[in-house]
Structures are given as C-alpha cells and as structure tokens.
Design a protein around this motif. Sequence first.
Motif, mmCIF file in Angstrom:
data_model
loop_
_atom_site.group_PDB
_atom_site.id
_atom_site.type_symbol
_atom_site.label_atom_id
_atom_site.label_comp_id
_atom_site.label_asym_id
_atom_site.label_seq_id
_atom_site.Cartn_x
_atom_site.Cartn_y
_atom_site.Cartn_z
ATOM 1 N N GLN A 195 145.719 19.005 -14.068
ATOM 2 C CA GLN A 195 145.338 18.710 -15.441
ATOM 3 C C GLN A 195 144.002 19.349 -15.818
ATOM 4 N N PHE A 196 143.090 19.411 -14.878
ATOM 5 C CA PHE A 196 141.798 20.047 -15.151
ATOM 6 C C PHE A 196 141.981 21.527 -15.478
ATOM 7 N N VAL A 197 142.772 22.221 -14.667
ATOM 8 C CA VAL A 197 142.998 23.658 -14.911
ATOM 9 C C VAL A 197 143.715 23.870 -16.238
ATOM 10 N N VAL A 198 144.718 23.039 -16.526
ATOM 11 C CA VAL A 198 145.471 23.184 -17.779
ATOM 12 C C VAL A 198 144.572 22.969 -18.985
ATOM 13 N N GLN A 199 143.749 21.910 -18.950
ATOM 14 C CA GLN A 199 142.896 21.616 -20.097
ATOM 15 C C GLN A 199 141.824 22.685 -20.297
ATOM 16 N N VAL A 200 141.293 23.231 -19.228
ATOM 17 C CA VAL A 200 140.290 24.298 -19.358
ATOM 18 C C VAL A 200 140.907 25.519 -20.028
ATOM 19 N N PHE A 201 142.092 25.926 -19.592
ATOM 20 C CA PHE A 201 142.748 27.086 -20.205
ATOM 21 C C PHE A 201 143.095 26.818 -21.664
ATOM 22 N N LYS A 202 143.614 25.642 -21.954
ATOM 23 C CA LYS A 202 144.005 25.324 -23.326
ATOM 24 C C LYS A 202 142.799 25.364 -24.266
ATOM 25 N N LYS A 203 141.703 24.733 -23.870
ATOM 26 C CA LYS A 203 140.546 24.633 -24.754
ATOM 27 C C LYS A 203 139.820 25.969 -24.892
ATOM 28 N N GLN A 204 139.721 26.719 -23.809
ATOM 29 C CA GLN A 204 138.946 27.954 -23.840
ATOM 30 C C GLN A 204 139.694 29.108 -24.495
ATOM 31 N N MET A 205 141.001 29.155 -24.351
ATOM 32 C CA MET A 205 141.761 30.291 -24.888
ATOM 33 C C MET A 205 142.236 30.044 -26.312
ATOM 34 N N GLY A 206 142.629 28.821 -26.639
ATOM 35 C CA GLY A 206 143.036 28.511 -28.007
ATOM 36 C C GLY A 206 144.210 29.322 -28.513
ATOM 37 N N VAL A 207 145.202 29.546 -27.671
ATOM 38 C CA VAL A 207 146.380 30.318 -28.084
ATOM 39 C C VAL A 207 147.198 29.495 -29.073
ATOM 40 N N LEU A 208 147.646 30.112 -30.147
ATOM 41 C CA LEU A 208 148.374 29.423 -31.215
ATOM 42 C C LEU A 208 149.836 29.213 -30.828
ATOM 43 N N ARG A 209 150.360 28.067 -31.223
ATOM 44 C CA ARG A 209 151.743 27.730 -30.923
ATOM 45 C C ARG A 209 152.689 28.495 -31.864
ATOM 46 N N PRO A 210 153.967 28.576 -31.496
ATOM 47 C CA PRO A 210 154.929 29.257 -32.381
ATOM 48 C C PRO A 210 155.080 28.589 -33.753
ATOM 49 N N ASN A 211 154.788 27.296 -33.858
ATOM 50 C CA ASN A 211 154.923 26.609 -35.139
ATOM 51 C C ASN A 211 153.580 26.480 -35.871
ATOM 52 N N PHE A 212 152.649 27.369 -35.594
ATOM 53 C CA PHE A 212 151.297 27.234 -36.142
ATOM 54 C C PHE A 212 151.290 27.317 -37.666
ATOM 55 N N PHE A 213 151.993 28.246 -38.242
ATOM 56 C CA PHE A 213 151.981 28.394 -39.702
ATOM 57 C C PHE A 213 152.540 27.145 -40.397
#
Length: 341
Positions: free
Chosen positions: A121-139
């Motif tokens: 969970q630590f690795v997942v949360q670090v990548f999610k917060k730092q990279m901020g990749v947009l989801r396919p349903n972002f628009f």
Amino acid sequence: MENNSNTSEKWRHWITCQLCVDIVVWLCAAVPVLILFLFITPYDRGFFCDDVTLSYPYKPDTVSASHLVLGGFSISVAVVVVVEILRSVDCNRKKSAQVRDNISYCIKGYGVFLVGFVIEQFVVQVFKKQMGVLRPNFFDVCKPDFNRSFCPGYITNYTCSGDVKEIQDSRQSFPSGHASFSMYVAVFYCIYIQNRLEIKFSVILKFFLQAGLICLSAVCGFTRITDHFHHPTDVAAGFLLGVTIAIFVYNMIGKKVLKTDSCDNSAYMQNLLLMAKSRDYYYSEAQTPLSQTPLPLLKNDFLNMGFEKTPTTPLLPLNSPFNVRRPVSMPIEPLKLLEEV
C-alpha cells in the motif's frame, strides 16, 4: 527444575518483547500509508483536449475498495483455514502440542502477510500521489472548463466542476491498487500453499487452489479496465507490483519466520529409529568396564624384519642396517644407525 523454569520464563519475556517491538515498527510503517491515503493530494496533471483515452463514461465500481479489502482479508483467512484442515487430515495429527504449533504458525504467517500489505500500500500510494495519472473517465468526472481556443494542445489551466473527492480520485490511475492488492494476496498465499500444504490423497488439489487465487486476482484487475477506472498499463503495473512484493516479502521474512515441519510419517519413524540406535550405542560404549581385555596388538612387521621370512616381507639389500638381527626390546640409536649406513 528451577533452572528450567527460569529459562522458560526468560524465553517468554524475550518473545513478548520481540512481539511488542515488531508491532510498534509495523504501526510506524502503517501511519505514513494512512497519511498518504487520507491527506495527501495527487499531482495536478494537465491533459490534451482531444485525448480519446480520457473520454470514457463514468461507471460504478464492480469491485469497490471496501469490498476489495474485505474480500482480500476474508480469502486469506479462508485459505489458511482450508490449508490447515487439509494438512491435519493428511498428517493425522491430533495432539494438543501439535495443534498449538499449527495455530502459532498461522498467526506468524498472517503477521508476515500484514507486513507485505503495508509495503504494498505504501508503494501504491506513493506512485498514485506523485505521478497523478488521469483515469480513462477523467473528462466525465472532472467536466473541465478551459479555453477551447488552445485545442488541440496541452491544457494546464483548467477548472473542474464535479465532486472534489471524485476529481482527486480521477487523478490516481497509475498503478491499479485493486490489481496490486489482489495479486499480492494471490501470490503470497500461492507460496504459502506450496510450502505448507503436503497432501498425498490428491495430486491436483494444490494446483487448483493456487490457480483459483490467480484467476480471482485477474478478474478483479480486468474489471478495472471494463469499468473505465484504469488503463491496461495501470493494471499490468499493478499485477507486477503485487507479484514482486509478495515474492520479496516471503523470501526476506517468510523463510526466516515460517519453517514448516514435514508430516511424512515414514521419515518421522526413520528419525526415531536413528535416534534410538545412537542412544543404544552411546550407552553401550559408556558402560564398557575398564578391566576388559583389550584387543591383541597387531604384529609389528618393521621390528620383526629378518626374523620372519614371509611372502609379504619386502626385499631389502643385504647390507641394509634393517636386516641386522636385534632383539625387539633393543632400541636403534640414530647415530649408530647413521654410522652403519
């Protein structure tokens, strides 16, 4: 008796102290994960206004986060229970001491699993917060308001008109937390089953248990693509992350903590026989009387050379000092031996 009781008491104190230290360390590692999950906002990334991969419609979760966590921990408990029942049936063990050992093994195995869960969970949360990749349903979630005259270009100045929590969640696509956690559970308990479960009444039961875990994880990951919450690369990265952490944690910690004894009765009986033979040999040697007549001394062919003419006696030159007849008790002085030579 007092020494044994003192030793066992010291051992219990040591185990208790070690357990307390491990719990404190685990909590210290879990607190940053909770802070990342609740309070840290993801990186605010821009987008291309004509990006088709971000224009999928919003759909509800097939497997929500709460269902994922509840199902993952429930499956892990169920796997441990099934494995221990099958192991006890195959080994036919009913003694209370062996039951306590099995319970202790299960508790230690779950402790190792929780350590890996915090790391994952630590690795997942670090990548999610730092990279901020947009989801396919972002628009569809964000409904961005921006100057259309900049299209088709990269938009960084925009405002979202949707729900704040959903907007923050729509910026956390990489890697897939569902795929990572589900694959971590599957691979960890596949290794657990491989090392713990030893059964003779079935050849394919162990394989189907492991294959079932992998299939459940794969279905959970693929639903994130069909629900438009993740790109295929996000799910693939989540699978790879879960596999890596499961193998790493089991090799680094599990091998030291989880040591399985074999339930092979034939091997157990062979060990008992070897121990009995070694014990009987030890007592027979220790009880041998000192006055027992020793074995006869071996013949000294070197000193008897010249007196006995046997076919095995080596041929020496006639002028050799070793062919001189001497009584056995007469020593050969080194200086005279050199003078004769």
